[in-house]
Write a protein that holds these residues in place. Structure first.
Motif, PDB file in Angstrom:
ATOM      1  N   VAL A  61       6.648   1.851   1.323  1.00  0.00           N
ATOM      2  CA  VAL A  61       5.781   2.993   0.913  1.00  0.00           C
ATOM      3  C   VAL A  61       4.465   2.773   1.859  1.00  0.00           C
ATOM      4  O   VAL A  61       3.890   1.906   2.103  1.00  0.00           O
ATOM      5  CB  VAL A  61       5.326   3.026  -0.626  1.00  0.00           C
ATOM      6  CG1 VAL A  61       4.394   4.074  -0.633  1.00  0.00           C
ATOM      7  CG2 VAL A  61       6.472   2.987  -1.399  1.00  0.00           C
ATOM      8  N   ALA A  62       4.360   4.019   2.596  1.00  0.00           N
ATOM      9  CA  ALA A  62       3.185   4.293   3.318  1.00  0.00           C
ATOM     10  C   ALA A  62       1.926   3.412   3.024  1.00  0.00           C
ATOM     11  O   ALA A  62       1.463   4.085   1.838  1.00  0.00           O
ATOM     12  CB  ALA A  62       2.926   5.561   4.095  1.00  0.00           C
ATOM     13  N   GLY A  63       1.366   2.632   3.578  1.00  0.00           N
ATOM     14  CA  GLY A  63      -0.093   1.801   3.197  1.00  0.00           C
ATOM     15  C   GLY A  63       0.279   0.796   2.271  1.00  0.00           C
ATOM     16  O   GLY A  63      -0.834   0.029   1.937  1.00  0.00           O
ATOM     17  N   ALA A  64       1.629   0.361   1.808  1.00  0.00           N
ATOM     18  CA  ALA A  64       1.582  -0.688   0.826  1.00  0.00           C
ATOM     19  C   ALA A  64       1.361  -2.191   1.750  1.00  0.00           C
ATOM     20  O   ALA A  64       1.791  -2.395   2.919  1.00  0.00           O
ATOM     21  CB  ALA A  64       2.976  -0.731   0.467  1.00  0.00           C
ATOM     22  N   SER A  65       1.077  -3.153   0.916  1.00  0.00           N
ATOM     23  CA  SER A  65       0.684  -4.604   1.159  1.00  0.00           C
ATOM     24  C   SER A  65       1.843  -5.321   0.526  1.00  0.00           C
ATOM     25  O   SER A  65       2.470  -4.696  -0.651  1.00  0.00           O
ATOM     26  CB  SER A  65      -0.450  -5.320   1.080  1.00  0.00           C
ATOM     27  OG  SER A  65      -1.568  -4.384   1.743  1.00  0.00           O
TER      28      SER A  65
END
Length: 326
Positions: A68-72
């Protein structure tokens, strides 16, 4: 960043946002997200993506191939191995380990966090439990169905690794003892003939009975007085992975068949507290006022002796196995 005050209202309508979108496939919305405070679905996340931090608990290759875009990424090795240590008095949580990972991801204690993985399963709930145990103040929610439902819903995906930014912030942990149980806490509740509070063993029936050996310990069986609700009973599997069962099914499992009372403090456990976190999480969503997860679980209790008051029971057919969903 959406903070807890605003998030509480947002989360309460998470399921409504999903259930009203009848044009979207059922895969994107889930019954659990419609009712449970700490469960969201892909439809809600698409609307709320800018207001939450995301933690991905899948393995490194899966994360690198697409997340997911932006996940760490929150590695399960850090969750399992590094956030607590074994001492003479049992397993002790070391909250600063997870706090450092959260800080590297730019997460503060007030941020609202959504955890996801390959479905709704072990490491997802264990990550939520761990954050709660170190005193996270913001919302910590599960993306029901995980990455597969996000991808199927056409959510924003990016590939590659996520490198933590140096000095992005501070995370000051404060251990929350009302969500975890230590060895001695459990021992205070257990006696030779049973237990003073409900105990739930989330392992397989074979491990519960001691037929299947669980780890390098001297004893095999279950804590005296515990019932068995295997963690898989909480999940439904389909071609797209695992999701939580419907609230009605979970109420049947926990309230009717297991005959447990949300007003009564309950302790969940398994081998190492990972599977136990599934039961812990579900009971919280069903309204338990106090539910604890036993750090160390059987890999701790199995090393002890009855002579010191650490009672156990073994043998096929002993105890109470709750088997509702095959």
């Amino acid at each position: 960043m959406l903070r807890l005050g605003a998030a509480a209202g947002a989360i309460s309508i998470a399921g409504c946002l999903g259930s009203l979108r009848e044009s979207e496939p059922e895969l994107y919305t889930t019954p659990a997200a419609a009712e449970f405070e700490a469960v969201v679905d892909a439809a809600w996340l698409k609307d709320s993506l800018e207001g939450v931090e995301l933690l991905d608990v899948r393995d490194e290759d899966e994360f690198t191939n697409g997340h997911v875009a932006g996940a760490s990424r929150l590695p399960d090795t850090d969750l399992m191995r590094d956030h607590y240590e074994e001492t003479e008095d049992g397993y002790k949580a070391a909250p600063e380990v997870i706090a450092a990972i959260a800080a590297d991801a730019g997460i503060t204690t007030e941020d609202d966090v959504v955890v996801y993985g390959s479905g709704s399963n072990l490491w997802e709930t264990y990550a939520i439990y761990t954050l709660r145990a170190i005193g996270h103040d913001g919302m910590v929610a599960l993306l029901d169905g995980g990455f597969p439902v996000w991808a199927a819903a056409g959510g924003d995906i990016e590939a590659g690794t996520s490198e933590p930014e140096p000095d992005t912030g501070e995370y000051e942990p404060e251990l929350e003892t009302d969500v975890l149980a230590t060895r001695e806490y459990v021992a205070d509740q257990v006696h030779e003939d049973g237990a003073n509070v409900p105990l739930v063993d989330n392992r397989s029936p074979e491990e519960y009975w001691g037929i299947e050996k669980d780890g390098p310990v001297d004893r095999h069986g279950h804590i005296t007085g515990a019932i068995n609700v295997e963690f898989t009973q909480n999940l439904v599997e389909d071609d797209d992975g695992s999701r939580l069962r419907t609230p009605a099914e979970l109420e049947r499992l926990w309230l009717e068949e297991a005959d447990l009372d949300p007003d009564e403090e309950t302790i969940s456990y398994c081998s190492t507290a990972v599977r136990g976190s599934v039961g812990w999480f579900v009971m919280e969503q069903l309204g338990w006022e106090t539910v604890r997860n036993y750090e160390g679980s059987w890999h701790d209790w199995g090393t002890l002796t009855e002579g010191d008051g650490y009672y156990y029971t073994s043998g096929e057919g002993t105890g109470d196995v709750i088997d509702v969903f095959d």
